[in-house]
Scaffold this motif. Structure first.
Motif, PDB file in Angstrom:
ATOM      1  N   CYS A  24     -40.040  -1.076  -3.452  1.00 49.33           N
ATOM      2  CA  CYS A  24     -39.678  -2.021  -2.397  1.00 49.33           C
ATOM      3  C   CYS A  24     -38.502  -1.461  -1.599  1.00 49.33           C
ATOM      4  O   CYS A  24     -37.504  -1.015  -2.174  1.00 49.33           O
ATOM      5  CB  CYS A  24     -39.306  -3.372  -3.015  1.00 49.33           C
ATOM      6  SG  CYS A  24     -38.721  -4.581  -1.813  1.00 49.33           S
TER       7      CYS A  24
ATOM      8  N   CYS B 205     -39.328 -10.624  -4.484  1.00 47.68           N
ATOM      9  CA  CYS B 205     -38.197  -9.819  -4.026  1.00 47.68           C
ATOM     10  C   CYS B 205     -36.946 -10.695  -3.868  1.00 47.68           C
ATOM     11  O   CYS B 205     -36.939 -11.626  -3.066  1.00 47.68           O
ATOM     12  CB  CYS B 205     -38.524  -9.132  -2.709  1.00 47.68           C
ATOM     13  SG  CYS B 205     -37.204  -8.019  -2.173  1.00 47.68           S
TER      14      CYS B 205
ATOM     15  N   VAL C  93     -42.637  -0.970   2.024  1.00 50.28           N
ATOM     16  CA  VAL C  93     -42.502  -0.347   0.709  1.00 50.28           C
ATOM     17  C   VAL C  93     -42.730   1.151   0.864  1.00 50.28           C
ATOM     18  O   VAL C  93     -43.257   1.610   1.875  1.00 50.28           O
ATOM     19  CB  VAL C  93     -43.514  -0.919  -0.318  1.00 50.28           C
ATOM     20  CG1 VAL C  93     -43.296  -2.412  -0.520  1.00 50.28           C
ATOM     21  CG2 VAL C  93     -44.945  -0.638   0.073  1.00 50.28           C
TER      22      VAL C  93
ATOM     23  N   HIS D 205     -45.025  -9.877  -3.669  1.00 47.71           N
ATOM     24  CA  HIS D 205     -43.623  -9.504  -3.900  1.00 47.71           C
ATOM     25  C   HIS D 205     -42.768  -9.814  -2.676  1.00 47.71           C
ATOM     26  O   HIS D 205     -41.746 -10.487  -2.780  1.00 47.71           O
ATOM     27  CB  HIS D 205     -43.533  -8.011  -4.258  1.00 47.71           C
ATOM     28  CG  HIS D 205     -42.128  -7.513  -4.362  1.00 47.71           C
ATOM     29  ND1 HIS D 205     -41.291  -7.870  -5.398  1.00 47.71           N
ATOM     30  CD2 HIS D 205     -41.410  -6.682  -3.559  1.00 47.71           C
ATOM     31  CE1 HIS D 205     -40.103  -7.281  -5.226  1.00 47.71           C
ATOM     32  NE2 HIS D 205     -40.160  -6.557  -4.120  1.00 47.71           N
ATOM     33  N   LEU D 206     -43.204  -9.342  -1.514  1.00 48.96           N
ATOM     34  CA  LEU D 206     -42.395  -9.483  -0.302  1.00 48.96           C
ATOM     35  C   LEU D 206     -42.364 -10.909   0.237  1.00 48.96           C
ATOM     36  O   LEU D 206     -41.326 -11.369   0.725  1.00 48.96           O
ATOM     37  CB  LEU D 206     -42.904  -8.535   0.782  1.00 48.96           C
ATOM     38  CG  LEU D 206     -42.743  -7.042   0.491  1.00 48.96           C
ATOM     39  CD1 LEU D 206     -43.434  -6.215   1.566  1.00 48.96           C
ATOM     40  CD2 LEU D 206     -41.274  -6.659   0.376  1.00 48.96           C
TER      41      LEU D 206
END
Length: 129
Positions: free
Chosen positions: A46, A75, A29, A63-64
């Motif tokens: 991101c 994501c 990020v 998120h990832l």
């Protein structure tokens, strides 16, 4: 008596490098700046989907790695092969951190009495993980 073997040895100069090796997801990020909220919250973008979010490393991780329950969108652009590689990076970092922690081992007393207090030594088990 407590003795330490194999401490972390991290000085001020290695703090930035330590963050990259201990928290590899920051490399996926772009940090946009610190928020005015408490804790380690930053605004970040991101590098895969381009989404902009606020939060700490745990929200970057959610998120990832597409972990639900952190109130952040997963994501949509991370492929299965990228997800496997990012998970590998996280596992390696967590293993490095775990290996760096000293382990305490109780040693038998050098005194003849079985009631005497025993010594302990901290040992670095780098071969574990």
């Amino acid at each position: 008596m407590i003795s330490t073997v194999g401490g972390s040895g991290l000085g001020e100069d290695s703090k930035e490098q330590s963050v990259e090796t201990d928290k590899p997801l920051w490399l996926h990020v772009t940090k946009l700046g610190k928020t005015f909220e408490e804790g380690g919250n930053v605004s970040f973008k991101c590098n895969y989907c381009g989404g902009t979010y606020k939060g700490s490393y745990s929200r970057v991780k959610a998120h990832l790695l597409k972990i639900a329950g952190h109130r952040i969108k997963m994501c949509p652009k991370i492929t299965t092969s990228q997800l496997i590689e990012i998970n590998r990076q996280v596992d390696e970092a967590e293993c490095r951190i775990k290996r760096a922690l000293p382990k305490e081992i109780r040693l038998p007393s050098t005194h003849g009495s079985s009631h005497a207090s025993s010594s302990s030594v901290r040992v670095d088990h780098s071969f574990i993980c």
